[in-house]
Design a protein around this motif. Structure first.
Motif, mmCIF file in Angstrom:
data_model
loop_
_atom_site.group_PDB
_atom_site.id
_atom_site.type_symbol
_atom_site.label_atom_id
_atom_site.label_comp_id
_atom_site.label_asym_id
_atom_site.label_seq_id
_atom_site.Cartn_x
_atom_site.Cartn_y
_atom_site.Cartn_z
ATOM 1 N N CYS A 1 0.824 -1.206 0.000
ATOM 2 C CA CYS A 1 0.000 0.000 0.000
ATOM 3 C C CYS A 1 0.861 1.260 0.000
ATOM 4 O O CYS A 1 1.893 1.323 0.678
ATOM 5 N N CYS B 1 -7.173 4.110 4.334
ATOM 6 C CA CYS B 1 -7.991 3.782 5.509
ATOM 7 C C CYS B 1 -7.759 4.792 6.627
ATOM 8 O O CYS B 1 -8.703 5.291 7.236
ATOM 9 N N CYS C 1 -10.150 1.100 0.761
ATOM 10 C CA CYS C 1 -8.940 0.268 0.691
ATOM 11 C C CYS C 1 -8.955 -0.504 -0.628
ATOM 12 O O CYS C 1 -9.726 -1.441 -0.793
HETATM 13 S S1 SF4 Z 1 -5.858 -1.446 5.231
HETATM 14 FE FE1 SF4 Z 1 -5.844 -1.003 3.043
HETATM 15 S S2 SF4 Z 1 -5.625 1.228 2.845
HETATM 16 FE FE2 SF4 Z 1 -5.072 0.645 4.939
HETATM 17 S S3 SF4 Z 1 -2.852 0.400 4.868
HETATM 18 FE FE3 SF4 Z 1 -3.755 -1.629 4.570
HETATM 19 S S4 SF4 Z 1 -3.906 -1.868 2.348
HETATM 20 FE FE4 SF4 Z 1 -3.596 0.324 2.773
#
Ligand code: SF4
Ligand code: SF4
Length: 79
Positions: free
Chosen positions: A26, A31, A71
């Motif tokens: 990511c 999020c 996400c």
């Molecule tokens: S939950 Fe999803 S948006 Fe949050 S850090 Fe992990 S991969 Fe990224």
């Protein structure tokens, strides 16, 4: 990563479950930004990112599902 590793990468809290193997890829950290209740914190952003539920904040969740929607890796599930 093997299938076995994938199965063990889900970190469960009371009712949030985060597949932290997905967080490693990511870059957006959507999020953390999107949750207006401050439920999430991403640690190790510069190296191996990992989303965690902030201690004692989980019960603040209103189950709006903004986080599961933003996400792009679909790493979050909420019971
Ligand atoms: S939950 Fe999803 S948006 Fe949050 S850090 Fe992990 S991969 Fe990224
Ligand atoms: S469901 Fe809503 S309140 Fe709960 S963690 Fe996700 S964005 Fe935050």
């Amino acid at each position: 990563m093997s299938e076995a590793d994938d199965r063990t990468s889900i970190e469960s809290y009371k009712f949030h479950h985060i597949d932290t193997s997905k967080c490693k890829h990511c870059k957006e950290f959507s999020c953390e930004e999107a949750c207006f209740r401050g439920i999430y914190e991403i640690i190790n952003k510069e190296t191996t990112p990992k989303c965690i539920v902030v201690e004692d904040r989980e019960d603040m969740c209103v189950k709006c599902h903004i986080c599961t929607t933003v996400c792009k890796f679909k790493a979050i599930t909420i019971d």
